[in-house]
Motif scaffolding. Structure first.
Motif, PDB file in Angstrom:
ATOM      1  N   UNK A 237      -2.313 -21.266 -24.121  1.00 20.84           N
ATOM      2  CA  UNK A 237      -1.181 -20.619 -23.465  1.00 20.84           C
ATOM      3  C   UNK A 237      -1.561 -20.023 -22.103  1.00 20.84           C
ATOM      4  N   UNK A 238      -2.786 -19.466 -22.004  1.00 23.70           N
ATOM      5  CA  UNK A 238      -3.196 -18.819 -20.753  1.00 23.70           C
ATOM      6  C   UNK A 238      -4.716 -18.893 -20.601  1.00 23.70           C
ATOM      7  N   UNK A 239      -5.234 -19.938 -19.939  1.00 25.60           N
ATOM      8  CA  UNK A 239      -6.682 -20.099 -19.771  1.00 25.60           C
ATOM      9  C   UNK A 239      -7.339 -18.944 -19.012  1.00 25.60           C
ATOM     10  N   UNK A 240      -6.558 -18.178 -18.237  1.00 24.77           N
ATOM     11  CA  UNK A 240      -7.151 -17.078 -17.475  1.00 24.77           C
ATOM     12  C   UNK A 240      -7.656 -15.955 -18.373  1.00 24.77           C
ATOM     13  N   UNK A 241      -7.281 -15.989 -19.644  1.00 16.59           N
ATOM     14  CA  UNK A 241      -7.765 -14.977 -20.596  1.00 16.59           C
ATOM     15  C   UNK A 241      -9.274 -15.077 -20.801  1.00 16.59           C
ATOM     16  N   UNK A 242      -9.858 -16.221 -20.477  1.00 12.63           N
ATOM     17  CA  UNK A 242     -11.261 -16.490 -20.795  1.00 12.63           C
ATOM     18  C   UNK A 242     -12.209 -15.447 -20.202  1.00 12.63           C
TER      19      UNK A 242
ATOM     20  N   UNK B  83      -3.447  -9.563 -19.711  1.00 12.04           N
ATOM     21  CA  UNK B  83      -3.428  -8.088 -19.675  1.00 12.04           C
ATOM     22  C   UNK B  83      -3.463  -7.481 -21.068  1.00 12.04           C
ATOM     23  N   UNK B  84      -3.010  -8.229 -22.048  1.00 13.25           N
ATOM     24  CA  UNK B  84      -2.918  -7.688 -23.407  1.00 13.25           C
ATOM     25  C   UNK B  84      -4.254  -7.622 -24.125  1.00 13.25           C
ATOM     26  N   UNK B  85      -5.264  -8.347 -23.608  1.00 18.61           N
ATOM     27  CA  UNK B  85      -6.552  -8.458 -24.303  1.00 18.61           C
ATOM     28  C   UNK B  85      -6.403  -9.101 -25.678  1.00 18.61           C
ATOM     29  N   UNK B  86      -5.418  -9.977 -25.797  1.00 20.77           N
ATOM     30  CA  UNK B  86      -5.203 -10.663 -27.076  1.00 20.77           C
ATOM     31  C   UNK B  86      -6.406 -11.509 -27.466  1.00 20.77           C
ATOM     32  N   UNK B  87      -7.020 -12.189 -26.491  1.00 20.37           N
ATOM     33  CA  UNK B  87      -8.178 -13.023 -26.815  1.00 20.37           C
ATOM     34  C   UNK B  87      -9.339 -12.168 -27.310  1.00 20.37           C
ATOM     35  N   UNK B  88      -9.482 -10.983 -26.761  1.00 23.14           N
ATOM     36  CA  UNK B  88     -10.524 -10.074 -27.250  1.00 23.14           C
ATOM     37  C   UNK B  88     -10.296  -9.754 -28.728  1.00 23.14           C
ATOM     38  N   UNK B  89      -9.030  -9.518 -29.095  1.00 27.42           N
ATOM     39  CA  UNK B  89      -8.712  -9.194 -30.491  1.00 27.42           C
ATOM     40  C   UNK B  89      -9.007 -10.375 -31.395  1.00 27.42           C
ATOM     41  N   UNK B  90      -8.672 -11.581 -30.954  1.00 26.67           N
ATOM     42  CA  UNK B  90      -8.951 -12.775 -31.750  1.00 26.67           C
ATOM     43  C   UNK B  90     -10.455 -12.956 -31.925  1.00 26.67           C
TER      44      UNK B  90
ATOM     45  N   UNK C 145     -14.201 -11.715 -23.434  1.00 24.78           N
ATOM     46  CA  UNK C 145     -14.055 -12.199 -24.810  1.00 24.78           C
ATOM     47  C   UNK C 145     -15.368 -12.700 -25.409  1.00 24.78           C
ATOM     48  N   UNK C 146     -16.234 -13.329 -24.598  1.00 24.43           N
ATOM     49  CA  UNK C 146     -17.506 -13.828 -25.126  1.00 24.43           C
ATOM     50  C   UNK C 146     -18.402 -12.678 -25.577  1.00 24.43           C
TER      51      UNK C 146
END
Length: 492
Positions: free
Chosen positions: A356-361, A334-341, A371-372
């Protein structure tokens, strides 16, 4: 003086114009028009008339940018960059032609006294007199057609505000500006959004949109339209109104007809993270920015990104803070942390988040991007004098199984996003340099390999092939001539 029962014969205008002698091509003329009601000044109109014939081929955008930021925005949004031809099918079908000028109206003000009960009469009559003025229409036997063939205006919500509301909104803007300045000072931090703060912003945005709609009626009565093709781009784009001479030469519409016009309404936006989710996002941005600053100077001059010796330490610090916030109810997805990375091209933090959380993909951000797609946008923005550098974050995402066929709200895949931003970056470079840049975007080192990695299994989408701007989307497709020209922006 009574403000009721005003007829068109009660309205006169006093028009003045002056060529911008400072410009390189003398293609810009400032236009000012006083609005008079029975001889008393009741408002004013100002804008810029642009003679497209005076601008050399391929220099249209650089000339717009050189004149003003507003005209650059109009140029990019409405016209193609080679000749300044309209991109909008609605304007082309209405008679716009690059052989004639276009008029951008930047200010349209009618005194509140003449807008009682939301009346649009004074504004509508004044605009009609401007558009049918010999300076705009051309004198009989001189051109045989309008000398200005299209007109653009961006709705101004402040024009429909009361003085009290305007003062309040301006005070809010000043407070927000001061808050932003605090954020960028040493030790400053972005306040975490809450449901209440987001609701207040949404209510204000809705109010501003409603006020902008009130500003539209005087233009709608003169045949102007809100072209959904532009409006769907979001941001300020829904406030664009456009018309060509075949539109405004028609009889004036009634106020009721204008009121009945339905505007494009964007689908509800995704809300940004709040609470602990927002805290995770801020932690991610902070730790990624520490890494990004180490490579920024080298990237600007085209040197390889320096090896980061503290990647493990940063990942460990991120893991500790993220785990703490997750235990308090936060969510990486929910945080969109992977988007920021991905936006920061931080491979160490991206790997850590996926562990930590593969569902972020396949998580979606507020712009409906995966994220891609964000990583592809960052890759296009990382181009330098040596081309596009390696993109290990994209490799990590693809190795984890990221879907190359996923699309954003505009129908663009990661591949299409790479292409679109790369081409637009080339256009921006041309605007800044004042000349075409390089020998073709397809020759940019590293681009072809990245395109191959991101190619969707079923090939590019329709939006990918046009960058969201093709005939199917309401844009004019000028064919292979412009496809070839698009390549002339690129090579860095």
């Amino acid at each position: 003086m009574t403000t009721t029962n005003i007829s068109e014969s009660d309205i006169t205008i006093q028009l003045r114009h002056e060529v911008d002698e400072d410009g390189e091509y003398h293609a810009f003329t400032s236009v000012t028009c006083d609005i008079l009601v029975r001889g008393t000044k009741a408002g004013m109109i100002s804008g810029t008339r642009v003679d497209r014939q005076k601008l050399p081929e391929r220099y249209f955008l650089s000339a717009m940018d050189g004149h003003s930021g507003e005209l650059q925005y109009v140029g990019v949004s409405i016209f193609e960059p080679r000749h300044g031809r309209t991109k909008l099918r609605s304007l082309l079908e209405g008679g716009d032609d690059m052989e004639f000028d276009f008029l951008y109206i930047d200010t349209f003000h009618v005194d509140p006294l003449y807008k009682a009960n939301v009346s649009s009469d004074v504004g509508a009559y004044a605009l009609r007199k401007l558009l049918h003025h010999p300076y705009i229409k051309g004198r009989a036997g001189e051109h045989g057609a309008w000398s200005v063939s299209s007109c653009i205006y961006i709705l101004d919500p402040y024009e429909a505000m009361s003085a009290e509301e305007k003062s309040r909104i301006e005070a809010e803007d000043r407070r927000e500006s001061e808050r932003q300045m605090q954020v960028h000072r040493p030790g400053g931090a972005m306040p975490v959004e809450t449901d209440e703060s987001l609701r207040a912003k949404e209510q204000r945005a809705a109010r501003m949109d409603g006020l902008a709609r009130l500003d539209a009626n005087q233009f709608l009565r003169n045949g102007f339209i809100q072209d959904a093709t532009v409006a769907k781009k979001g941001g300020n784009a829904p406030r664009f109104l456009v018309a060509a001479y075949e539109h405004w030469k028609q009889p004036l519409k009634s106020h009721a007809e204008a009121e009945a016009v339905q505007f494009y309404v964007a689908p509800p936006e995704r809300r940004p993270p709040t609470g602990k989710d927002a805290e995770i996002l801020e932690v991610t941005k902070r730790i990624c920015s520490e890494n990004m600053m180490q490579g920024v100077s080298s990237a600007m001059i085209g040197l390889p990104r320096p090896a980061v010796n503290d990647s493990a330490d940063r990942a460990s610090a991120f893991r500790t803070e993220a785990t703490r916030l997750i235990q308090q109810g936060g969510s990486l997805a929910r945080s969109n942390a992977l988007h920021a990375a991905c936006a920061n091209r931080d491979v160490a933090i991206a790997r850590c988040i996926l562990q930590l959380d593969p569902s972020c993909l396949e998580a979606r951000d507020i712009e409906n991007m995966t994220p891609l797609i964000v990583a592809a946008a960052a890759a296009a923005g990382s181009a330098n004098i040596n081309g596009i550098p390696s993109q290990p974050v994209i490799d990590v995402l693809l190795a984890a199984g990221a879907q190359k066929g996923a699309v954003d709200s505009a129908g663009l895949t990661a591949y299409g996003t790479l292409e679109s931003i790369h081409d637009k970056f080339g256009q921006a470079m041309q605007a800044m340099m004042g000349r075409p840049v390089g020998g073709g975007s397809r020759t940019t080192p590293g681009l072809a390999a990245l395109e191959a990695k991101l190619m969707p299994p079923g090939g590019p989408t329709a939006a990918d092939r046009t960058g969201g701007e093709g005939a199917d989307a309401g844009y004019v497709d000028y064919g292979a001539e412009d496809a070839e020209y698009d390549g002339d922006y690129g090579d860095y």
